[in-house]
Write a protein that holds these residues in place. Structure first.
Motif, PDB file in Angstrom:
ATOM      1  N   PRO A   1       0.753  -1.208   0.097  1.00 59.99           N
ATOM      2  CA  PRO A   1      -0.092  -0.096  -0.106  1.00 59.99           C
ATOM      3  C   PRO A   1       0.743   1.187  -0.039  1.00 59.99           C
ATOM      4  O   PRO A   1       2.109   1.212   0.359  1.00 59.99           O
ATOM      5  CB  PRO A   1      -0.745  -0.283   1.253  1.00 59.99           C
ATOM      6  N   GLY A   2       0.468   2.256  -0.546  1.00 58.24           N
ATOM      7  CA  GLY A   2       1.031   3.413  -0.474  1.00 58.24           C
ATOM      8  C   GLY A   2       1.209   4.149   0.910  1.00 58.24           C
ATOM      9  O   GLY A   2       2.093   4.883   1.368  1.00 58.24           O
ATOM     10  N   SER A   3       0.139   3.886   1.840  1.00 57.75           N
ATOM     11  CA  SER A   3       0.159   4.290   3.196  1.00 57.75           C
ATOM     12  C   SER A   3       0.828   3.340   4.139  1.00 57.75           C
ATOM     13  O   SER A   3       1.560   2.101   3.700  1.00 57.75           O
ATOM     14  CB  SER A   3      -1.195   4.523   3.887  1.00 57.75           C
ATOM     15  N   ALA A   4       1.191   3.678   5.355  1.00 60.40           N
ATOM     16  CA  ALA A   4       1.985   2.864   6.366  1.00 60.40           C
ATOM     17  C   ALA A   4       1.021   1.683   6.695  1.00 60.40           C
ATOM     18  O   ALA A   4      -0.100   1.685   6.910  1.00 60.40           O
ATOM     19  CB  ALA A   4       2.298   3.767   7.551  1.00 60.40           C
TER      20      ALA A   4
ATOM     21  N   THR B   1      -0.547  -0.444   9.294  1.00 59.16           N
ATOM     22  CA  THR B   1      -0.997  -0.341  10.678  1.00 59.16           C
ATOM     23  C   THR B   1      -1.767  -1.282  11.069  1.00 59.16           C
ATOM     24  O   THR B   1      -2.171  -2.210  10.226  1.00 59.16           O
ATOM     25  CB  THR B   1      -1.646   1.265  10.841  1.00 59.16           C
TER      26      THR B   1
ATOM     27  N   SER C   1      -5.341  -0.648   9.352  1.00 56.09           N
ATOM     28  CA  SER C   1      -5.135  -1.181   8.255  1.00 56.09           C
ATOM     29  C   SER C   1      -5.280  -2.577   7.642  1.00 56.09           C
ATOM     30  O   SER C   1      -6.057  -3.015   6.911  1.00 56.09           O
ATOM     31  CB  SER C   1      -4.442  -0.329   7.400  1.00 56.09           C
TER      32      SER C   1
ATOM     33  N   LYS D   1       8.731  -1.116   5.472  1.00 58.83           N
ATOM     34  CA  LYS D   1       7.477  -1.153   6.047  1.00 58.83           C
ATOM     35  C   LYS D   1       7.119  -1.545   7.352  1.00 58.83           C
ATOM     36  O   LYS D   1       6.518  -1.103   8.192  1.00 58.83           O
ATOM     37  CB  LYS D   1       6.091  -1.501   5.116  1.00 58.83           C
TER      38      LYS D   1
END
Length: 228
Positions: A44-47, A49, A52, A147
């Motif tokens: 994913p482009g986001s971190a 978590t 998520s 990541k």
């Protein structure tokens, strides 16, 4: 037939569960699932978590039209299973965790992050580097490591599930730990077990952290006995 979802750990994939699936598929409708960025799933482009990852799992449960499901989570997968039980109590029937690290602070995170240095892995354990490359292709395994390190650092700063949060998880839980696990302590496992309102505790003999070294026949027996 009851549904059983298996959640792998950090840097793992659903393929690791195939021997366990064979032991359980006569009893349950078994589901395996690759977390974002793992087992060939795109990063994913986001971190990363816990939230998520859990949303990703929740979408799978919804897409498969599963009304209620038991969850087995190994290592990080067990943490995600606990979070799902907190957020989706009507969907998650029972939870089994194995080798799950519940306690995170900055010192703990720093220690674990040091073990995830890609250059060190390539130099000292090249076979593991090759395994990671094959397991997660076409994703670059070093990017997955970065990541994952970010996830652990963030957990160290702000642990998603604080100890007091477990008192609100009423889902029946079986918390398992290997007696030779050098990553997860008995103390942190006991602390969470004591907070859970409806829990059982089990210790697997002669069992280190690595899933590949777990006695799967014993694990399958314990899962069956708990879920019934």
């Amino acid at each position: 037939m009851q549904h059983l979802l298996l959640l792998h750990g950090a840097l793992g994939s659903k393929d690791q569960f195939q021997p366990l699936v064979h032991l359980l598929e006569d009893t349950y409708q078994v589901h395996t699932f690759n977390l974002s960025g793992h087992g060939g799933q795109p990063l994913p482009g986001s971190a990363f978590t816990i939230q998520s990852f859990s949303e990703h799992v929740a979408r799978y449960i919804q897409d498969m039209n599963i009304k209620t499901v038991n969850v087995f989570g190994y290592s990080l997968g067990g943490y995600i299973a606990m979070y799902l039980a907190q957020q989706m109590p009507d969907t998650i029937t029972k939870v089994v965790t194995l080798a799950t690290k519940f306690h995170w602070d900055e010192k703990t995170a720093s220690k674990e992050v040091k073990l995830l240095d890609s250059k060190t892995i390539q130099e000292k354990v090249p076979a593991f580097a090759e395994q990671l490359q094959q397991r997660h292709a076409p994703v670059n395994w070093t990017s997955l490591l970065d990541k994952t390190k970010e996830l652990l650092i963030n957990l160290g700063t702000n642990n998603t599930l604080q100890l007091e949060d477990y008192t609100g998880i009423n889902t029946p839980c079986l918390v398992l730990l290997g007696d030779r696990d050098k990553m997860v302590t008995l103390e942190e496992t006991l602390a969470v077990y004591k907070q859970l309102p409806n829990a059982q505790l089990g210790v697997l003999p002669a069992t280190p952290h690595a899933f590949e070294q777990v006695n799967l026949s014993l694990l399958a027996f314990m899962i069956r006995k708990f879920i019934k």
